[in-house]
Design a protein around this motif. Sequence first.
Motif, short mmCIF file in Angstrom:
data_model
loop_
_atom_site.label_atom_id
_atom_site.label_comp_id
_atom_site.label_asym_id
_atom_site.label_seq_id
_atom_site.Cartn_x
_atom_site.Cartn_y
_atom_site.Cartn_z
N LEU A 79 0.87 -1.17 0.00
CA LEU A 79 0.00 0.00 0.00
C LEU A 79 0.91 1.22 0.00
O LEU A 79 1.53 1.54 1.02
CB LEU A 79 -0.92 0.02 1.21
N GLN A 80 1.02 1.86 -1.14
CA GLN A 80 1.79 3.09 -1.26
C GLN A 80 0.89 4.25 -0.89
O GLN A 80 -0.16 4.45 -1.51
CB GLN A 80 2.31 3.26 -2.70
N MET A 81 1.30 5.00 0.11
CA MET A 81 0.48 6.09 0.63
C MET A 81 1.22 7.40 0.40
O MET A 81 2.30 7.62 0.95
CB MET A 81 0.19 5.89 2.12
N ASN A 82 0.65 8.26 -0.42
CA ASN A 82 1.23 9.57 -0.73
C ASN A 82 0.31 10.68 -0.22
O ASN A 82 -0.86 10.44 0.09
CB ASN A 82 1.43 9.72 -2.23
N SER A 83 0.85 11.87 -0.14
CA SER A 83 0.08 13.04 0.30
C SER A 83 -0.68 12.75 1.59
O SER A 83 -1.87 13.04 1.72
CB SER A 83 -0.90 13.47 -0.80
N LEU A 84 0.03 12.19 2.55
CA LEU A 84 -0.61 11.78 3.80
C LEU A 84 -1.13 12.97 4.59
O LEU A 84 -0.52 14.06 4.58
CB LEU A 84 0.36 10.95 4.63
N LYS A 85 -2.25 12.73 5.27
CA LYS A 85 -2.91 13.75 6.08
C LYS A 85 -3.01 13.26 7.53
O LYS A 85 -3.00 12.04 7.77
CB LYS A 85 -4.32 13.99 5.54
N PRO A 86 -3.16 14.16 8.47
CA PRO A 86 -3.32 13.72 9.87
C PRO A 86 -4.48 12.75 10.05
O PRO A 86 -4.40 11.84 10.89
CB PRO A 86 -3.56 15.04 10.61
N GLU A 87 -5.53 12.90 9.28
CA GLU A 87 -6.68 11.99 9.41
C GLU A 87 -6.40 10.58 8.88
O GLU A 87 -7.23 9.69 9.04
CB GLU A 87 -7.92 12.57 8.71
N ASP A 88 -5.24 10.37 8.27
CA ASP A 88 -4.84 9.03 7.86
C ASP A 88 -4.20 8.26 9.02
O ASP A 88 -3.91 7.07 8.89
CB ASP A 88 -3.84 9.09 6.71
N THR A 89 -3.97 8.94 10.14
CA THR A 89 -3.37 8.28 11.30
C THR A 89 -4.26 7.16 11.81
O THR A 89 -5.46 7.36 12.08
CB THR A 89 -3.14 9.31 12.42
N ALA A 90 -3.70 5.96 11.91
CA ALA A 90 -4.46 4.77 12.32
C ALA A 90 -3.52 3.59 12.39
O ALA A 90 -2.37 3.66 11.93
CB ALA A 90 -5.59 4.49 11.33
N VAL A 91 -4.04 2.48 12.92
CA VAL A 91 -3.37 1.20 12.75
C VAL A 91 -3.89 0.60 11.45
O VAL A 91 -5.10 0.52 11.24
CB VAL A 91 -3.65 0.25 13.93
N TYR A 92 -2.97 0.22 10.59
CA TYR A 92 -3.33 -0.35 9.30
C TYR A 92 -3.18 -1.87 9.35
O TYR A 92 -2.16 -2.38 9.82
CB TYR A 92 -2.47 0.25 8.20
N TYR A 93 -4.19 -2.53 8.82
CA TYR A 93 -4.21 -3.99 8.81
C TYR A 93 -4.37 -4.50 7.38
O TYR A 93 -5.16 -3.94 6.61
CB TYR A 93 -5.40 -4.52 9.61
N CYS A 94 -3.68 -5.58 7.06
CA CYS A 94 -4.01 -6.26 5.81
C CYS A 94 -4.89 -7.45 6.16
O CYS A 94 -4.83 -7.99 7.27
CB CYS A 94 -2.77 -6.68 5.03
N ALA A 95 -5.71 -7.84 5.20
CA ALA A 95 -6.70 -8.89 5.41
C ALA A 95 -6.84 -9.70 4.14
O ALA A 95 -6.59 -9.20 3.04
CB ALA A 95 -8.04 -8.28 5.81
N ALA A 96 -7.29 -10.95 4.31
CA ALA A 96 -7.45 -11.83 3.16
C ALA A 96 -8.80 -12.53 3.21
O ALA A 96 -9.28 -12.89 4.28
CB ALA A 96 -6.34 -12.88 3.15
N ASN A 97 -9.38 -12.69 2.03
CA ASN A 97 -10.63 -13.44 1.89
C ASN A 97 -10.46 -14.42 0.75
O ASN A 97 -9.92 -14.05 -0.29
CB ASN A 97 -11.80 -12.48 1.61
N PRO A 98 -10.92 -15.67 0.90
CA PRO A 98 -10.66 -16.68 -0.12
C PRO A 98 -11.48 -16.55 -1.40
O PRO A 98 -11.19 -17.25 -2.38
CB PRO A 98 -11.00 -18.00 0.58
N THR A 99 -12.46 -15.64 -1.43
CA THR A 99 -13.30 -15.61 -2.61
C THR A 99 -13.35 -14.24 -3.30
O THR A 99 -13.16 -14.14 -4.50
CB THR A 99 -14.74 -16.01 -2.24
N ARG A 100 -13.61 -13.19 -2.54
CA ARG A 100 -13.76 -11.88 -3.16
C ARG A 100 -13.50 -10.80 -2.13
O ARG A 100 -13.40 -11.08 -0.94
CB ARG A 100 -15.16 -11.71 -3.75
N TYR A 101 -13.43 -9.56 -2.59
CA TYR A 101 -13.23 -8.48 -1.64
C TYR A 101 -14.57 -7.97 -1.15
O TYR A 101 -15.58 -8.05 -1.84
CB TYR A 101 -12.40 -7.36 -2.27
N PHE A 102 -14.53 -7.47 0.07
CA PHE A 102 -15.69 -6.82 0.67
C PHE A 102 -15.21 -5.53 1.31
O PHE A 102 -14.04 -5.39 1.65
CB PHE A 102 -16.31 -7.70 1.76
#
Length: 119
Positions: free
Chosen positions: A77-100
């Motif tokens: 995940l390339q994150m450019n032009s970051l803002k203070p409101e982007d502050t968070a814990v970021y998680y990656c996730a996987a699903n075996p069929t499709r994205y939600f």
Amino acid sequence: QVQLVESGGGLVQTGGSLRLSCAVSSVYAMAWFRQAPGKEREFVAAIYWSSGNTYYADSVRDRFTISRDNAKNTVYLQMNSLKPEDTAVYYCAANPTRYFKNAASYNYWGQGTQVTVSS
């Protein structure tokens, strides 16, 4: 058992950039979510491993880019032009069929990585 390991978080100033990585043991539909203190976990971006089709939340479209490296079994995940409101814990996730867009639909999660954007 699918294993996801994130890396790449940190502290950056407003307008700066960071790249998050998520090493995966198997490949599925992959997504990034984030959770700020006191808020629900929210969808950021997703990618289908086989096709490379991508999807973004409106709040990050045109600033963030999700991609994958087949040889390294890694999603970025390339994150450019970051803002203070982007502050968070970021998680990656996987699903075996499709994205939600809802976090409850994902079977597998990484441990999370902190991203802090200072003003």
